[in-house]
Design a protein around this motif. Sequence first.
Motif, short mmCIF file in Angstrom:
data_model
loop_
_atom_site.label_atom_id
_atom_site.label_comp_id
_atom_site.label_asym_id
_atom_site.label_seq_id
_atom_site.Cartn_x
_atom_site.Cartn_y
_atom_site.Cartn_z
N UNK A 246 46.27 12.76 58.34
CA UNK A 246 45.45 13.52 57.39
C UNK A 246 44.75 14.68 58.09
N UNK A 247 44.21 14.42 59.29
CA UNK A 247 43.54 15.46 60.05
C UNK A 247 44.53 16.56 60.45
N UNK A 248 45.74 16.14 60.83
CA UNK A 248 46.76 17.09 61.23
C UNK A 248 47.22 17.94 60.05
N UNK A 249 47.36 17.32 58.90
CA UNK A 249 47.76 18.03 57.68
C UNK A 249 46.72 19.08 57.30
N UNK B 142 44.78 20.65 59.28
CA UNK B 142 44.90 21.76 60.23
C UNK B 142 46.11 22.63 59.88
N UNK B 143 47.19 21.97 59.44
CA UNK B 143 48.43 22.69 59.14
C UNK B 143 48.30 23.55 57.88
N UNK B 144 47.67 22.99 56.85
CA UNK B 144 47.64 23.67 55.55
C UNK B 144 46.25 24.15 55.11
N UNK B 145 45.22 23.79 55.85
CA UNK B 145 43.86 24.03 55.37
C UNK B 145 43.34 25.44 55.54
N UNK B 146 43.96 26.24 56.38
CA UNK B 146 43.45 27.59 56.61
C UNK B 146 44.04 28.61 55.66
N UNK C 20 50.75 22.92 64.16
CA UNK C 20 50.44 21.64 63.50
C UNK C 20 51.52 21.27 62.49
N UNK C 21 52.05 22.27 61.81
CA UNK C 21 53.11 22.03 60.82
C UNK C 21 54.34 21.43 61.48
N UNK C 22 54.74 21.99 62.61
CA UNK C 22 55.92 21.50 63.31
C UNK C 22 55.67 20.12 63.92
N UNK C 23 54.42 19.82 64.24
CA UNK C 23 54.09 18.48 64.76
C UNK C 23 54.36 17.40 63.72
#
Length: 202
Positions: free
Chosen positions: A124-127, A129-133, A140-143
């Motif tokens: 959830x934290x990674x998601x 970072x990937x989509x929140x900005x 982060x998306x590729x992770x």
Amino acid sequence: MKKTIKGISYLMNLQGEAVPVSIIPPEDVERDELVEKIFSKIEKMKAIQKRLAASIDNDLRAFLEKKAKKWGAFQLSNYTGDKKIQYDFSEMTSFTEDVELAKEKIYDCLKKWKGENEGSMYLEALVKTAFGGKQLNKTSLMKLLSFYVQDKDWIEAQTLIQKSLRVINKKRRRTFYKRKNKDSKFQMVNLNFTTYGEGDDD
């Protein structure tokens, strides 16, 4: 840039108009000549660098073919260990609209898994970072592609991310390093042509 038309010297202004040199202040003419002279030298050096880059690529390609190795990212060092060559690729990428479909599926997964375990909290934290900005965070998306979760929606989302990725520009990157001895750090040899290759501007 100076032009001569019917024996009369002109300088071209930014609007593409030919202005007679006779009515241009002498300091402006002198400044123009200096800039044009320097850029002429720069263009000649750029041409030399591109030829050198092509020659180096040919040498490296011949070496790899002799060793039956694929042409990709690699590193070569000399026997002494004081010189090394790193060769890789720099890519500019973008994402198609499929990434928005992936986002929806991923958020649906997070709702299903809410608070189930530490793994879901980490994702959830990674998601976020990937989509929140304002823009997608590519790293982060590729992770997200590296995590295996036995969930149909999650697997479909990963497939959509992979499908959405587009390489819009790719450049070769050659980097050269030297050091004085085994105890010293490598220093980059700056030749300013590390990215000559696909997608170059003239």
